[in-house]
Scaffold this active site. Structure first.
Site, short mmCIF file in Angstrom:
data_model
loop_
_atom_site.label_atom_id
_atom_site.label_comp_id
_atom_site.label_asym_id
_atom_site.label_seq_id
_atom_site.Cartn_x
_atom_site.Cartn_y
_atom_site.Cartn_z
N GLU A 23 65.00 93.91 64.68
CA GLU A 23 66.21 94.41 64.04
C GLU A 23 65.92 95.62 63.15
O GLU A 23 64.86 95.71 62.53
CB GLU A 23 66.88 93.29 63.24
CG GLU A 23 67.39 92.22 64.21
CD GLU A 23 68.17 91.09 63.57
OE1 GLU A 23 69.14 90.64 64.18
OE2 GLU A 23 67.80 90.63 62.46
N CYS A 41 66.14 100.86 57.44
CA CYS A 41 65.15 99.82 57.18
C CYS A 41 64.59 99.40 58.54
O CYS A 41 65.32 98.88 59.39
CB CYS A 41 65.88 98.66 56.49
SG CYS A 41 64.84 97.26 56.16
N CYS A 89 56.52 87.88 62.23
CA CYS A 89 55.58 88.16 61.14
C CYS A 89 54.65 86.96 60.99
O CYS A 89 55.08 85.82 61.17
CB CYS A 89 56.34 88.39 59.83
SG CYS A 89 55.28 88.97 58.48
N CYS A 123 55.55 83.92 54.44
CA CYS A 123 56.12 83.80 53.09
C CYS A 123 57.23 82.75 53.14
O CYS A 123 58.06 82.75 54.06
CB CYS A 123 56.67 85.14 52.61
SG CYS A 123 55.38 86.40 52.51
N CYS A 132 61.24 83.66 53.47
CA CYS A 132 61.66 84.75 54.36
C CYS A 132 62.05 84.23 55.74
O CYS A 132 61.32 83.44 56.35
CB CYS A 132 60.53 85.77 54.48
SG CYS A 132 60.93 87.15 55.56
N CYS A 164 67.91 91.79 52.84
CA CYS A 164 66.46 91.57 52.76
C CYS A 164 66.12 90.14 53.15
O CYS A 164 66.71 89.20 52.64
CB CYS A 164 65.97 91.72 51.33
SG CYS A 164 66.30 93.29 50.61
#
Ligand code: SAH
Length: 371
Positions: free
Chosen positions: A96, A109, A116, A120, A123, A344
């Site tokens: 995205e 962005c 990933c 974390c 997230c 975010c």
């Protein structure tokens, strides 16, 4: 993808494009500059559009090269003007990219990986797991595509994307090999010609790569700190177990020294009852006071399955005030695009977790589901 062994000119570093033009095509170096102008400034994807190149040369180019750009799977528009595209990376994977318009600027962005691996705990991308690194063309292609879409919406032919931030999916420093040449194209005056303050790399804290970057490239650095002590950061950002806060901060100050940078931005997600107490703000101030640092407080954006919730507005304002009172500049990030899950930490794309596949479990996404 390009048929045969044709070379994709999108994302090809300038020196490689110059030698390709000279060695494969026997043309003068200024042809490489013309090509870059067409690809990045004018947004061309077809040699036929490049009318100031001789017809023969265009035919010669088309035989050995191409401009392969990502494809859009879906587009969503937020009530606040934010736009999010899901881009097809291959038959199954999607990433995205988000465009955030603001008065006087337009921020794109971008993602650096499919998924990933940093894990974390707060997230959404982490929940998807990791599949692979994006190529240089796939990273640069996000800017290429967003520029085309924004211009086709009636925006002027001028600059519509003024800032690029690596705050989409993935850990950019874990894909250093491809992120570095992509950043060079963003900065190149024949590429997107962005100033070094308008390209921001955001990292969860890969210390050796921050040191490497300090030697090789000059962009704005943002660091996802999220906790003022190792005990808490180990839990929220597991890479901290390998590279604790003191090493991370030392790498940041070294980066600024080397690159003559103004300051590092420290991102701090506000998690209710977890890292948002006044005592945390005091600890954070102690770490950063006297250093060229800014803190950007990010209200936590929720996603299905998360165990966290966002701190109340009063707690976020109180946290900022404690930092300011202790001499640390802090701002609160405005949430954008949350109605389309573009805020975010909400980017999930379509990721087939490699670890899951290895365990022989069912793929989360069947290839047929991708239109
Ligand atoms: N891997 C890079 C880029 C990540 S995304 C990095 O870690 O910096 C950009 C920012 O969004 C990071 O600071 C990240 O920690 C933050 N973020 C992740 N999930 C979030 C969430 N659910 N709510 C708010 N911010 C989040």
């Amino acid at each position: 993808m390009l048929a045969g062994d044709r070379v994709n000119l999108l994302g090809l570093p300038r020196p490689e494009l110059e030698s390709f033009v000279a060695q494969r095509l026997g043309a003068k170096p200024f042809r490489a500059r013309q090509l870059m102008h067409w690809i990045y400034r004018r947004g061309a994807a077809d040699f036929a559009e490049m009318t100031d190149l001789a017809k023969d040369f265009r035919a010669q180019l088309a035989a050995v090269a191409g401009i392969s750009v990502p494809q859009i799977v879906t587009e969503q528009r937020s009530a606040d003007g934010t736009r999010k595209w899901m881009l097809r990376m291959d038959a199954v994977q999607g990433i995205e990219t988000v465009f955030i318009p603001e008065p006087g600027r337009g921020t794109l962005c971008i993602s650096s990986q499919v998924g990933c691996a940093m894990d974390c705990s707060f997230c959404a991308t982490a929940q998807q797991g990791f599949n692979r690194n994006l190529t240089v063309a796939e990273i640069v292609g996000q800017v290429w595509l967003a520029q085309r879409e924004l211009r086709s919406g009636g925006a002027s032919a001028g600059r519509v994307i003024t800032n690029v931030v690596f705050m989409g999916m993935g850990e950019p420093l874990a894909n250093y090999r491809n992120v570095l040449p992509a950043m060079r194209i963003f900065l190149d005056d024949l590429g997107y010609d962005l100033s070094r303050r308008r390209v921001t790399l955001s990292t969860s804290g890969l210390v050796p790569q921050i040191h490497k970057l300090a030697e090789e490239c000059n962009v704005a650095l943002a660091v996802s700190l999220h906790a003022p002590n190792d005990e808490l950061r180990n839990e929220l950002v597991p890479i901290n177990r390998k590279h604790p806060i003191d090493e991370l901060l030392a790498a940041c100050w070294h980066y600024l020294d080397k690159q003559n940078g103004r300051s590092v931005t420290f991102e701090y997600v506000m998690l209710d009852g977890v890292n948002d107490q006044r005592e945390h703000a005091r600890q954070l101030a102690k770490l950063l006071r006297g250093h060229p640092a800014k803190v950007n407080l990010i209200p936590f954006n929720s996603f299905p399955g998360t165990r966290y919730s966002c701190s109340p507005a009063a707690a976020i304002v109180g946290f900022r005030d404690v930092l300011n009172e202790h001499g640390v500049i802090a701002t609160i990030r405005k949430t954008r695009g949350d109605d389309i899950e573009a805020a975010c930490g909400q980017l999930a794309g379509r990721v087939t977790n490699r670890a899951t596949v290895r365990l022989g479990q069912r793929l989360p996404i069947a290839p047929a589901e991708v239109p």
